[in-house]
Design a protein around this motif. Structure first.
Motif, PDB file in Angstrom:
ATOM      1  N   ARG A  56       0.822  -1.209   0.000  1.00 31.64           N
ATOM      2  CA  ARG A  56       0.000   0.000   0.000  1.00 31.64           C
ATOM      3  C   ARG A  56       0.859   1.263   0.000  1.00 31.64           C
ATOM      4  O   ARG A  56       0.559   2.227  -0.716  1.00 31.64           O
ATOM      5  N   GLU A  57       1.939   1.275   0.770  1.00 30.68           N
ATOM      6  CA  GLU A  57       2.794   2.464   0.848  1.00 30.68           C
ATOM      7  C   GLU A  57       3.347   2.831  -0.528  1.00 30.68           C
ATOM      8  O   GLU A  57       3.364   4.002  -0.914  1.00 30.68           O
ATOM      9  N   ARG A  58       3.793   1.826  -1.269  1.00 27.00           N
ATOM     10  CA  ARG A  58       4.317   2.082  -2.625  1.00 27.00           C
ATOM     11  C   ARG A  58       3.228   2.631  -3.535  1.00 27.00           C
ATOM     12  O   ARG A  58       3.440   3.609  -4.260  1.00 27.00           O
ATOM     13  N   ILE A  59       2.049   2.006  -3.501  1.00 26.21           N
ATOM     14  CA  ILE A  59       0.947   2.439  -4.363  1.00 26.21           C
ATOM     15  C   ILE A  59       0.521   3.853  -4.006  1.00 26.21           C
ATOM     16  O   ILE A  59       0.290   4.688  -4.889  1.00 26.21           O
ATOM     17  N   GLU A  60       0.426   4.157  -2.717  1.00 22.64           N
ATOM     18  CA  GLU A  60       0.045   5.513  -2.312  1.00 22.64           C
ATOM     19  C   GLU A  60       1.098   6.531  -2.739  1.00 22.64           C
ATOM     20  O   GLU A  60       0.759   7.664  -3.086  1.00 22.64           O
ATOM     21  N   GLY A  61       2.364   6.128  -2.753  1.00 20.17           N
ATOM     22  CA  GLY A  61       3.415   7.013  -3.244  1.00 20.17           C
ATOM     23  C   GLY A  61       3.279   7.285  -4.730  1.00 20.17           C
ATOM     24  O   GLY A  61       3.472   8.424  -5.185  1.00 20.17           O
ATOM     25  N   ILE A  62       2.925   6.257  -5.485  1.00 20.77           N
ATOM     26  CA  ILE A  62       2.713   6.423  -6.926  1.00 20.77           C
ATOM     27  C   ILE A  62       1.539   7.361  -7.175  1.00 20.77           C
ATOM     28  O   ILE A  62       1.621   8.286  -7.986  1.00 20.77           O
ATOM     29  N   VAL A  63       0.436   7.133  -6.476  1.00 25.14           N
ATOM     30  CA  VAL A  63      -0.764   7.967  -6.620  1.00 25.14           C
ATOM     31  C   VAL A  63      -0.442   9.431  -6.310  1.00 25.14           C
ATOM     32  O   VAL A  63      -0.910  10.336  -7.002  1.00 25.14           O
ATOM     33  N   ALA A  64       0.376   9.661  -5.293  1.00 24.01           N
ATOM     34  CA  ALA A  64       0.728  11.030  -4.905  1.00 24.01           C
ATOM     35  C   ALA A  64       1.471  11.764  -6.016  1.00 24.01           C
ATOM     36  O   ALA A  64       1.472  12.998  -6.050  1.00 24.01           O
ATOM     37  N   GLY A  65       2.073  11.021  -6.950  1.00 24.65           N
ATOM     38  CA  GLY A  65       2.801  11.632  -8.047  1.00 24.65           C
ATOM     39  C   GLY A  65       1.978  11.884  -9.298  1.00 24.65           C
ATOM     40  O   GLY A  65       2.496  12.393 -10.293  1.00 24.65           O
ATOM     41  N   ASP A  66       0.698  11.521  -9.277  1.00 30.38           N
ATOM     42  CA  ASP A  66      -0.173  11.780 -10.426  1.00 30.38           C
ATOM     43  C   ASP A  66      -0.257  13.293 -10.634  1.00 30.38           C
ATOM     44  O   ASP A  66      -0.538  14.041  -9.692  1.00 30.38           O
ATOM     45  N   PRO A  67      -0.026  13.777 -11.860  1.00 31.95           N
ATOM     46  CA  PRO A  67      -0.143  15.213 -12.120  1.00 31.95           C
ATOM     47  C   PRO A  67      -1.496  15.804 -11.706  1.00 31.95           C
ATOM     48  O   PRO A  67      -1.560  16.968 -11.301  1.00 31.95           O
ATOM     49  N   PHE A  68      -2.560  15.016 -11.776  1.00 33.56           N
ATOM     50  CA  PHE A  68      -3.862  15.500 -11.311  1.00 33.56           C
ATOM     51  C   PHE A  68      -3.824  15.795  -9.808  1.00 33.56           C
ATOM     52  O   PHE A  68      -4.378  16.795  -9.350  1.00 33.56           O
ATOM     53  N   VAL A  69      -3.176  14.924  -9.043  1.00 35.66           N
ATOM     54  CA  VAL A  69      -3.076  15.114  -7.591  1.00 35.66           C
ATOM     55  C   VAL A  69      -2.162  16.294  -7.290  1.00 35.66           C
ATOM     56  O   VAL A  69      -2.475  17.148  -6.452  1.00 35.66           O
ATOM     57  N   LEU A  70      -1.031  16.358  -7.972  1.00 34.38           N
ATOM     58  CA  LEU A  70      -0.079  17.445  -7.743  1.00 34.38           C
ATOM     59  C   LEU A  70      -0.694  18.810  -8.021  1.00 34.38           C
ATOM     60  O   LEU A  70      -0.368  19.788  -7.348  1.00 34.38           O
ATOM     61  N   ALA A  71      -1.614  18.866  -8.991  1.00 38.35           N
ATOM     62  CA  ALA A  71      -2.280  20.128  -9.338  1.00 38.35           C
ATOM     63  C   ALA A  71      -3.523  20.379  -8.487  1.00 38.35           C
ATOM     64  O   ALA A  71      -4.161  21.423  -8.625  1.00 38.35           O
ATOM     65  N   GLY A  72      -3.877  19.404  -7.647  1.00 38.52           N
ATOM     66  CA  GLY A  72      -5.036  19.587  -6.787  1.00 38.52           C
ATOM     67  C   GLY A  72      -6.376  19.513  -7.490  1.00 38.52           C
ATOM     68  O   GLY A  72      -7.346  20.111  -7.026  1.00 38.52           O
ATOM     69  N   VAL A  73      -6.452  18.763  -8.614  1.00 39.80           N
ATOM     70  CA  VAL A  73      -7.704  18.688  -9.360  1.00 39.80           C
ATOM     71  C   VAL A  73      -8.400  17.337  -9.223  1.00 39.80           C
ATOM     72  O   VAL A  73      -9.447  17.107  -9.824  1.00 39.80           O
ATOM     73  N   ALA A  74      -7.823  16.433  -8.421  1.00 38.77           N
ATOM     74  CA  ALA A  74      -8.408  15.108  -8.246  1.00 38.77           C
ATOM     75  C   ALA A  74      -7.945  14.504  -6.932  1.00 38.77           C
ATOM     76  O   ALA A  74      -6.913  14.890  -6.379  1.00 38.77           O
ATOM     77  N   ALA A  75      -8.720  13.535  -6.449  1.00 36.47           N
ATOM     78  CA  ALA A  75      -8.385  12.801  -5.237  1.00 36.47           C
ATOM     79  C   ALA A  75      -8.570  11.308  -5.503  1.00 36.47           C
ATOM     80  O   ALA A  75      -9.397  10.923  -6.338  1.00 36.47           O
ATOM     81  N   TYR A  76      -7.810  10.480  -4.803  1.00 38.99           N
ATOM     82  CA  TYR A  76      -7.873   9.032  -4.971  1.00 38.99           C
ATOM     83  C   TYR A  76      -8.448   8.345  -3.744  1.00 38.99           C
ATOM     84  O   TYR A  76      -8.219   8.769  -2.617  1.00 38.99           O
ATOM     85  N   ARG A  77      -9.126   7.265  -3.985  1.00 39.73           N
ATOM     86  CA  ARG A  77      -9.498   6.292  -2.953  1.00 39.73           C
ATOM     87  C   ARG A  77      -8.768   5.009  -3.336  1.00 39.73           C
ATOM     88  O   ARG A  77      -8.961   4.482  -4.436  1.00 39.73           O
ATOM     89  N   VAL A  78      -7.920   4.502  -2.448  1.00 39.34           N
ATOM     90  CA  VAL A  78      -7.122   3.299  -2.709  1.00 39.34           C
ATOM     91  C   VAL A  78      -7.741   2.139  -1.945  1.00 39.34           C
ATOM     92  O   VAL A  78      -7.866   2.196  -0.719  1.00 39.34           O
ATOM     93  N   THR A  79      -8.136   1.088  -2.674  1.00 44.72           N
ATOM     94  CA  THR A  79      -8.724  -0.103  -2.076  1.00 44.72           C
ATOM     95  C   THR A  79      -7.848  -1.296  -2.406  1.00 44.72           C
ATOM     96  O   THR A  79      -7.620  -1.607  -3.580  1.00 44.72           O
ATOM     97  N   GLU A  80      -7.346  -1.957  -1.372  1.00 42.85           N
ATOM     98  CA  GLU A  80      -6.542  -3.167  -1.566  1.00 42.85           C
ATOM     99  C   GLU A  80      -7.453  -4.383  -1.440  1.00 42.85           C
ATOM    100  O   GLU A  80      -8.349  -4.416  -0.592  1.00 42.85           O
ATOM    101  N   PHE A  81      -7.227  -5.384  -2.303  1.00 43.50           N
ATOM    102  CA  PHE A  81      -7.978  -6.630  -2.198  1.00 43.50           C
ATOM    103  C   PHE A  81      -7.110  -7.780  -2.668  1.00 43.50           C
ATOM    104  O   PHE A  81      -6.090  -7.578  -3.331  1.00 43.50           O
ATOM    105  N   LEU A  82      -7.505  -8.997  -2.279  1.00 42.45           N
ATOM    106  CA  LEU A  82      -6.803 -10.207  -2.712  1.00 42.45           C
ATOM    107  C   LEU A  82      -7.567 -10.801  -3.890  1.00 42.45           C
ATOM    108  O   LEU A  82      -8.718 -11.224  -3.737  1.00 42.45           O
TER     109      LEU A  82
END
Length: 99
Positions: A56-82
């Motif tokens: 999860r930590e790696r995935i959340e780090g990747i998501v934080a680098g999305d240009p949409f997130v960096l520009a403040g125009v989008a937010a993510y919900r991260v759901t882990e599943f097996l």
């Protein structure tokens, strides 16, 4: 495996202005083997990405680098599943329940 649900927090004109950068970011993570599938939600108020690899930590780090997130125009919900059951084409991503 992770479902990354993206929700736009700004008007579509601001999203479209960053779309090329977002697509380049997507392609980078497809090339790294992290993203398996992605696309727009219908109606167009965000998107969904299926991701694998790392915790999860790696995935959340990747998501934080999305240009949409960096520009403040989008937010993510991260759901882990097996993913214990998959179609044959996704067999490489099939997971086992912990003992």
């Amino acid at each position: 495996m992770f479902i990354l649900e993206l929700t736009y927090t700004a008007p579509l004109d601001r999203i479209d202005a960053l779309l090329a950068e977002h697509v380049a970011w997507l392609q980078e993570h497809y090339a790294a083997g992290v993203f398996v599938a992605s696309g727009r939600k219908v109606p167009r108020d965000g998107g969904v990405i299926v991701a694998v690899g790392g915790g999860r930590e790696r995935i959340e780090g990747i998501v934080a680098g999305d240009p949409f997130v960096l520009a403040g125009v989008a937010a993510y919900r991260v759901t882990e599943f097996l993913a214990t059951t998959t179609a044959p084409a996704l067999e490489a991503y099939r997971q086992q329940l912990p003992a």
